[in-house]
Design an enzyme around this catalytic site. Structure first.
Site, mmCIF file in Angstrom:
data_model
loop_
_atom_site.group_PDB
_atom_site.id
_atom_site.type_symbol
_atom_site.label_atom_id
_atom_site.label_comp_id
_atom_site.label_asym_id
_atom_site.label_seq_id
_atom_site.Cartn_x
_atom_site.Cartn_y
_atom_site.Cartn_z
ATOM 1 N N ASP A 14 16.849 16.878 -0.577
ATOM 2 C CA ASP A 14 16.653 16.043 -0.513
ATOM 3 C C ASP A 14 16.074 14.607 0.278
ATOM 4 O OD1 ASP A 14 14.505 13.610 -1.649
ATOM 5 O OD2 ASP A 14 15.136 14.234 -4.023
ATOM 6 N N LYS B 89 6.452 8.176 -2.174
ATOM 7 C CA LYS B 89 6.906 7.166 -1.632
ATOM 8 C C LYS B 89 6.290 6.948 -0.280
ATOM 9 C CE LYS B 89 10.125 7.190 -4.586
ATOM 10 N NZ LYS B 89 9.787 7.839 -6.257
ATOM 11 N N ARG C 17 -4.768 25.637 -10.454
ATOM 12 C CA ARG C 17 -3.410 25.391 -10.737
ATOM 13 C C ARG C 17 -3.128 25.982 -9.720
ATOM 14 N NH1 ARG C 17 -1.096 29.222 -14.061
ATOM 15 N NH2 ARG C 17 -2.858 29.508 -15.351
ATOM 16 N N TYR D 283 20.093 10.764 -6.154
ATOM 17 C CA TYR D 283 19.096 10.417 -7.534
ATOM 18 C C TYR D 283 19.168 10.849 -8.855
ATOM 19 C CZ TYR D 283 14.205 9.667 -9.751
ATOM 20 O OH TYR D 283 13.095 8.864 -10.782
HETATM 21 N N1 PLP Z 1 14.253 12.159 -5.154
HETATM 22 C C1 PLP Z 1 14.643 10.941 -4.549
HETATM 23 C C2 PLP Z 1 15.362 10.478 -3.653
HETATM 24 C C3 PLP Z 1 13.790 9.552 -5.673
HETATM 25 O O1 PLP Z 1 14.235 8.804 -5.013
HETATM 26 C C4 PLP Z 1 12.748 9.932 -6.567
HETATM 27 C C5 PLP Z 1 11.705 8.645 -7.137
HETATM 28 O O2 PLP Z 1 12.367 7.915 -7.296
HETATM 29 C C6 PLP Z 1 12.375 11.282 -6.683
HETATM 30 C C7 PLP Z 1 13.109 11.834 -6.348
HETATM 31 C C8 PLP Z 1 11.555 11.594 -7.851
HETATM 32 O O3 PLP Z 1 10.166 11.671 -7.105
HETATM 33 P P1 PLP Z 1 9.251 11.145 -8.938
HETATM 34 O O4 PLP Z 1 9.120 10.324 -8.776
HETATM 35 O O5 PLP Z 1 7.914 11.211 -7.579
HETATM 36 O O6 PLP Z 1 8.529 12.597 -9.578
#
Ligand code: PLP
Length: 398
Positions: A176, A201, A52, A104
């Site tokens: 992000d 992704k 962890r 998001y």
């Molecule tokens: N940030 C963006 C731009 C996303 O598209 C996503 C998920 O689709 C996330 C964060 C969250 O990622 P996770 O699904 O790995 O938690």
């Protein structure tokens, strides 16, 4: 090899922190699937003590991801959302976060549902206008978070302008960078303080793990976020780190192909009379193409479109593609089609979607690395069938 900035991106993805292992000279780091690590004596704590807290596979991944964002530090998480929460952990009760309105949905949900319970204030600003950002700053504002290109409209925000405004006002600037990937865009070089990735992704690239990363240069911030990760335990498994490391080795190659295919798809859609609007930062008709060119080395693998028709036509296209799979997520080698109204943005009200320019005629494409001719033919047949009313799905084995 350590984090050597003089070695190019592609080489760093493959070699940073990835010399042969000491035990067997294995070229690929073994999976350290162990919860705990033995101490030789009480005088000497092992490099890794408890998974962890840290694990060799996670440490390697952190070194690689820091290197790909030209950063000093990365802390890996069990999801992109956990990495977003790690950024918010730097803000205290009574302080204020400014969030770009086009962000998001999961991050927005944190603003609406979680931050109020922590007595952290949050409000929105228009990421396309520094004046809007300036005007929204409160005496207790501590952090700004935004993403570019945005989801699903692929609008582009000026990273340098937002970062400069944050610097001027003493605010921590968080971006992000999931949609672009570090191959396309390195926001720390443009003045941001913190980069977040959903490694689910493009970074892992094969739609087989959920993961996240928090990346920065400041050692104090890194330490606070590392402490947060070990405290809440939102850490990725050794195997997921290993899979992500395997995926990230081909990030540059995959991104080249994603960007190439996406440009072909965008050009095709822009010329299709059944398509009202095509959203792709690489199109010269994109309203923020000049900004995109100034901060992205290529334009990414995401394309979205609005059909020149009704919602039913968009839905039919989503159900009529044979190679583009109807699914959530993005950034994997396989092409994916999404219908934001019912999928990625389905939790919003119709009014909220309208306010963000997400219409029922919208489709989002994560353009994969398949043969581009097959992808164009697939879209062509799906659009044609959607408009003559035939909706039966045909499964093809390719
Ligand atoms: N940030 C963006 C731009 C996303 O598209 C996503 C998920 O689709 C996330 C964060 C969250 O990622 P996770 O699904 O790995 O938690």
């Amino acid at each position: 090899m350590t984090n050597n900035r003089y070695v190019k991106f592609t080489t760093r993805a493959i070699r940073v922190a990835q010399d042969p292992d000491k035990e067997a000279n294995a070229v690929i780091q073994p999976i350290f699937q162990s919860a705990t690590f033995a101490w030789n004596s009480l005088d000497e704590m092992p490099a890794h003590d408890y998974t962890r807290v840290s694990n060799p596979n996670r440490s390697t991944l952190e070194a690689v991801l820091a290197s790909l964002e030209n950063a000093n530090h990365a802390v890996c998480f069990g999801s992109g959302m956990a990495a977003v929460m790690a950024a918010f952990s730097l803000v205290k009760c009574g302080e204020h976060i400014l969030m770009a309105s086009d962000i998001y949905g999961g991050t927005q949900r944190v603003k609406d549902k979680l931050l109020p319970t922590m007595a952290i204030e949050a409000s929105e600003f228009d990421g396309h206008s520094v004046a809007s950002l300036e005007a929204a700053i409160q005496p207790n504002t501590k952090m700004v978070i935004f993403e570019t290109p945005t989801n699903p409209n692929l609008s582009v925000m000026d990273i340098r302008a937002i970062a400069n405004c944050c610097k001027k006002n003493g605010l921590r600037c968080v971006i992000d960078n999931t949609f672009a990937s570090p191959y396309v865009q390195n926001p720390l070089d443009l003045g941001c303080d913190i980069v977040i990735h959903s490694t689910t992704k493009y970074i892992s690239g094969h739609s087989d793990i959920i993961g996240g990363a928090f990346i920065c240069n400041d050692p104090d911030i890194q330490y606070r976020v590392f402490e947060y990760s070990k405290t809440v335990g939102a850490v990725p498994s050794p195997f997921d780190c290993w899979l992500t490391l395997r995926g990230v080795k081909t990030l540059a190659l995959r991104m080249e192909r994603h960007c190439h295919n996406a440009a072909l798809v965008a050009n095709y859609l822009a010329q299709n009379p059944r398509v009202k609007t095509t959203y792709y930062p690489g199109l010269t008709s994109h309203p923020e193409h000049a900004i995109a060119k100034s901060q992205m080395s290529a334009f990414g693998g995401m394309v979205s479109l609005e059909v020149d028709g009704e919602a039913i036509h968009a839905k039919r296209i989503a159900e009529a593609t044979r190679i583009f799979m109807l699914a959530e997520s993005l950034g994997g080698v396989e092409s994916i089609i999404g219908y934001p109204t019912l999928m990625s943005h389905g939790a919003m009200t119709e009014a909220e979607r309208q306010a963000k320019g997400i219409r029922p005629t919208h489709l989002r494409l994560s353009v994969g690395i398949e043969d581009s001719e097959d992808l164009l033919e697939d879209l062509d047949q799906a659009i044609a069938r959607a408009f003559i009313g035939s909706t039966e799905r045909v499964l093809v084995t390719v």
